[in-house]
Design an enzyme around this catalytic site. Structure first.
Site, PDB file in Angstrom:
ATOM      1  CE1 TYR A  71      -3.363  -2.689   0.159  1.00  0.00           C
ATOM      2  CE2 TYR A  71      -3.712  -2.241   2.470  1.00  0.00           C
ATOM      3  CZ  TYR A  71      -4.033  -2.939   1.331  1.00  0.00           C
ATOM      4  OH  TYR A  71      -5.025  -3.881   1.366  1.00  0.00           O
ATOM      5  N   GLY A 222     -17.694  -1.657  -2.646  1.00  0.00           N
ATOM      6  CA  GLY A 222     -18.437  -2.594  -3.484  1.00  0.00           C
ATOM      7  C   GLY A 222     -17.799  -2.716  -4.856  1.00  0.00           C
TER       8      GLY A 222
HETATM    9  N1  LIG Z   1      -7.224  -8.501   1.162  1.00  0.00           N
HETATM   10  C1  LIG Z   1      -7.429  -7.816   0.074  1.00  0.00           C
HETATM   11  O1  LIG Z   1      -7.266  -8.323  -1.031  1.00  0.00           O
HETATM   12  C2  LIG Z   1      -7.877  -6.393   0.161  1.00  0.00           C
HETATM   13  C3  LIG Z   1      -8.310  -5.735  -0.993  1.00  0.00           C
HETATM   14  C4  LIG Z   1      -8.728  -4.423  -0.862  1.00  0.00           C
HETATM   15  C5  LIG Z   1      -8.730  -3.799   0.360  1.00  0.00           C
HETATM   16  N2  LIG Z   1      -8.301  -4.466   1.469  1.00  0.00           N
HETATM   17  C6  LIG Z   1      -8.332  -3.818   2.801  1.00  0.00           C
HETATM   18  O2  LIG Z   1      -9.678  -3.533   3.097  1.00  0.00           O
HETATM   19  C7  LIG Z   1      -9.815  -2.150   3.474  1.00  0.00           C
HETATM   20  C8  LIG Z   1     -11.201  -1.683   3.075  1.00  0.00           C
HETATM   21  O3  LIG Z   1     -11.274  -1.575   1.668  1.00  0.00           O
HETATM   22  P1  LIG Z   1     -11.412  -0.165   0.949  1.00  0.00           P
HETATM   23  O4  LIG Z   1     -10.617   0.811   1.709  1.00  0.00           O
HETATM   24  O5  LIG Z   1     -11.144  -0.280  -0.461  1.00  0.00           O
HETATM   25  O6  LIG Z   1     -12.938  -0.056   0.863  1.00  0.00           O
HETATM   26  P2  LIG Z   1     -14.160   0.480   1.662  1.00  0.00           P
HETATM   27  O7  LIG Z   1     -13.909   0.787   3.058  1.00  0.00           O
HETATM   28  O8  LIG Z   1     -15.172  -0.465   1.262  1.00  0.00           O
HETATM   29  O9  LIG Z   1     -14.398   1.836   0.855  1.00  0.00           O
HETATM   30  C9  LIG Z   1     -13.450   2.845   0.758  1.00  0.00           C
HETATM   31  C10 LIG Z   1     -13.991   3.863  -0.204  1.00  0.00           C
HETATM   32  O10 LIG Z   1     -15.198   4.406   0.313  1.00  0.00           O
HETATM   33  C11 LIG Z   1     -15.011   5.777   0.674  1.00  0.00           C
HETATM   34  N3  LIG Z   1     -15.599   5.915   2.014  1.00  0.00           N
HETATM   35  C12 LIG Z   1     -15.133   5.421   3.189  1.00  0.00           C
HETATM   36  N4  LIG Z   1     -15.954   5.749   4.192  1.00  0.00           N
HETATM   37  C13 LIG Z   1     -16.976   6.458   3.654  1.00  0.00           C
HETATM   38  C14 LIG Z   1     -18.121   7.070   4.181  1.00  0.00           C
HETATM   39  N5  LIG Z   1     -18.409   7.020   5.481  1.00  0.00           N
HETATM   40  N6  LIG Z   1     -18.952   7.729   3.321  1.00  0.00           N
HETATM   41  C15 LIG Z   1     -18.686   7.791   2.007  1.00  0.00           C
HETATM   42  N7  LIG Z   1     -17.606   7.240   1.443  1.00  0.00           N
HETATM   43  C16 LIG Z   1     -16.753   6.567   2.256  1.00  0.00           C
HETATM   44  C17 LIG Z   1     -13.538   6.037   0.628  1.00  0.00           C
HETATM   45  O11 LIG Z   1     -13.263   7.325   0.180  1.00  0.00           O
HETATM   46  P3  LIG Z   1     -12.791   8.490   1.202  1.00  0.00           P
HETATM   47  O12 LIG Z   1     -11.331   8.331   1.397  1.00  0.00           O
HETATM   48  O13 LIG Z   1     -13.196   9.721   0.484  1.00  0.00           O
HETATM   49  O14 LIG Z   1     -13.574   8.279   2.467  1.00  0.00           O
HETATM   50  C18 LIG Z   1     -13.086   5.017  -0.423  1.00  0.00           C
HETATM   51  O15 LIG Z   1     -13.368   5.520  -1.716  1.00  0.00           O
HETATM   52  C19 LIG Z   1      -8.662  -1.468   2.736  1.00  0.00           C
HETATM   53  O16 LIG Z   1      -8.370  -0.198   3.257  1.00  0.00           O
HETATM   54  C20 LIG Z   1      -7.569  -2.496   2.901  1.00  0.00           C
HETATM   55  O17 LIG Z   1      -6.964  -2.349   4.170  1.00  0.00           O
HETATM   56  C21 LIG Z   1      -7.907  -5.752   1.385  1.00  0.00           C
END
Ligand SMILES: NC(=O)c1ccc[n+]([C@@H]2O[C@H](COP(=O)([O-])OP(=O)(O)OC[C@H]3O[C@@H](n4cnc5c(N)ncnc54)[C@H](OP(=O)(O)O)[C@@H]3O)[C@@H](O)[C@H]2O)c1
Length: 302
Positions: A71, A222
């Protein structure tokens, strides 16, 4: 709902092995850049902003942070930000990282690590985080091949004391069974959220039966995946959000937490307001009726 005062403790706790965490945690993938994760032209996030988000998360009781050495954006690395923001680390903080994928220093993806290369990836995380052992290491894979050799290599590092607990990511049930024959597995981190398939739900339930944490990623993003959240939520999600006076993102997150007490959230954000909202989502209680209204959405995109 006065989200300002709600802490991660409101979501309840779960034990990752012997380590207790609040069910709402934090994902660090969004910290190094604005917009799409891993984009070659990613704009690095301001250091103060990223550090501020991490420190506020800790103040709000978040004690489970998900990260990875891969990351990073030009100028910023999630692990280095975590180290700078939070070290010396509080005793109750659990940092989970993942190995398998790798990127070269310019950000190009490398072939997944061989069993022999996994030690180097574990050591890279230790250096960047400034720790002498890692709390949780997930083996992140692609495909359906055997993971025995790679998981075996990590089990040896666990025996050697470099890793406290092991998990798996992006896996299927047969991978879990294969790994469990080698060493205990404390968590499975897979993509999951409203619209997940019935097979994914069965796997989530299987983990619960075995007291293994299920840690969804992209619960908010999603289908937006690395690009981030979209506004394409269904009318049902918006109706329920309005009824609670919260956002659709909070409903998406709360819905995952209602799938079982073993489900842990790791929402990713670089935005302080979103962070506060995500922590507050852990206190949302959805009614049976609301869960029922969201349930068909659970299968429609299966
Ligand atoms: N194991 C794997 O293969 C894998 C793959 C992907 C991710 N991950 C882990 O999973 C974590 C979660 O995934 P993610 O960060 O992609 O996805 P997420 O939490 O599902 O969504 C993040 C996205 O949503 C926005 N967001 C977050 N909180 C919000 C809210 N309250 N209202 C509106 N928009 C919001 C963020 O933008 P803003 O910054 O503008 O809030 C960002 O665009 C990652 O950070 C990572 O640590 C693991």
């Amino acid at each position: 709902m006065t989200s300002q005062t709600i802490t991660a403790a409101a979501s309840g706790t779960w034990k990752l092995g012997d380590l207790t965490v609040n069910r709402v945690g934090f994902g660090a993938m969004r910290l190094p850049q604005y917009g799409e994760a891993f984009a070659p032209d990613a704009v690095p996030r301001g250091r103060d902003q990223a550090i501020g988000v991490l420190r506020r998360a800790a103040e709000l009781g978040v004690n489970h942070i998900d990260t990875a050495a891969f990351y990073f954006s030009p100028l910023r690395s999630a692990n280095e930000l975590i180290n700078q923001a939070l070290a010396p680390y509080p005793d109750d903080l659990v940092i989970a990282t993942k190995v398998g994928p790798g990127r070269d220093p310019s950000g190009q993806w490398l072939p997944h690590a061989t069993p022999e290369q996994l030690r180097g990836q574990v050591e890279e995380n230790l250096r960047q985080l400034g720790r002498d052992h890692l709390d949780v290491v997930n083996l992140r894979i692609v495909g359906t091949d055997s993971i025995a050799e790679r998981f075996g290599a990590l089990a040896e590092l666990r025996e050697a004391g470099l890793i406290r607990h092991l998990g798996l990511s992006n896996v299927r049930p047969h991978h879990l069974a294969e790994a469990q024959a080698i060493a205990p597995v404390v968590c499975v981190q897979n993509m999951y959220g409203i619209g997940a398939s019935s097979e994914q739900k069965e796997f989530l339930d299987l983990c619960g039966e075995q007291r293994i944490a299920f840690v969804p990623f992209y619960a908010i993003a999603g289908a937006g995946r690395t690009a981030g959240a979209t506004t394409a939520d269904s009318p049902e999600v918006h109706t329920i959000a309005r009824a609670h006076g919260v956002s659709a993102a909070q409903i998406r997150l709360a819905w995952t937490l209602h799938q079982g007490s073993h489900v842990l959230a790791i929402p990713g954000t670089g935005d302080l307001d979103h962070l506060v909202q995500n922590v507050a989502a852990g206190s949302l209680r959805l009614s049976e009726e609301e869960l029922l209204a969201l349930d068909p959405l659970h299968h429609e995109t299966a």
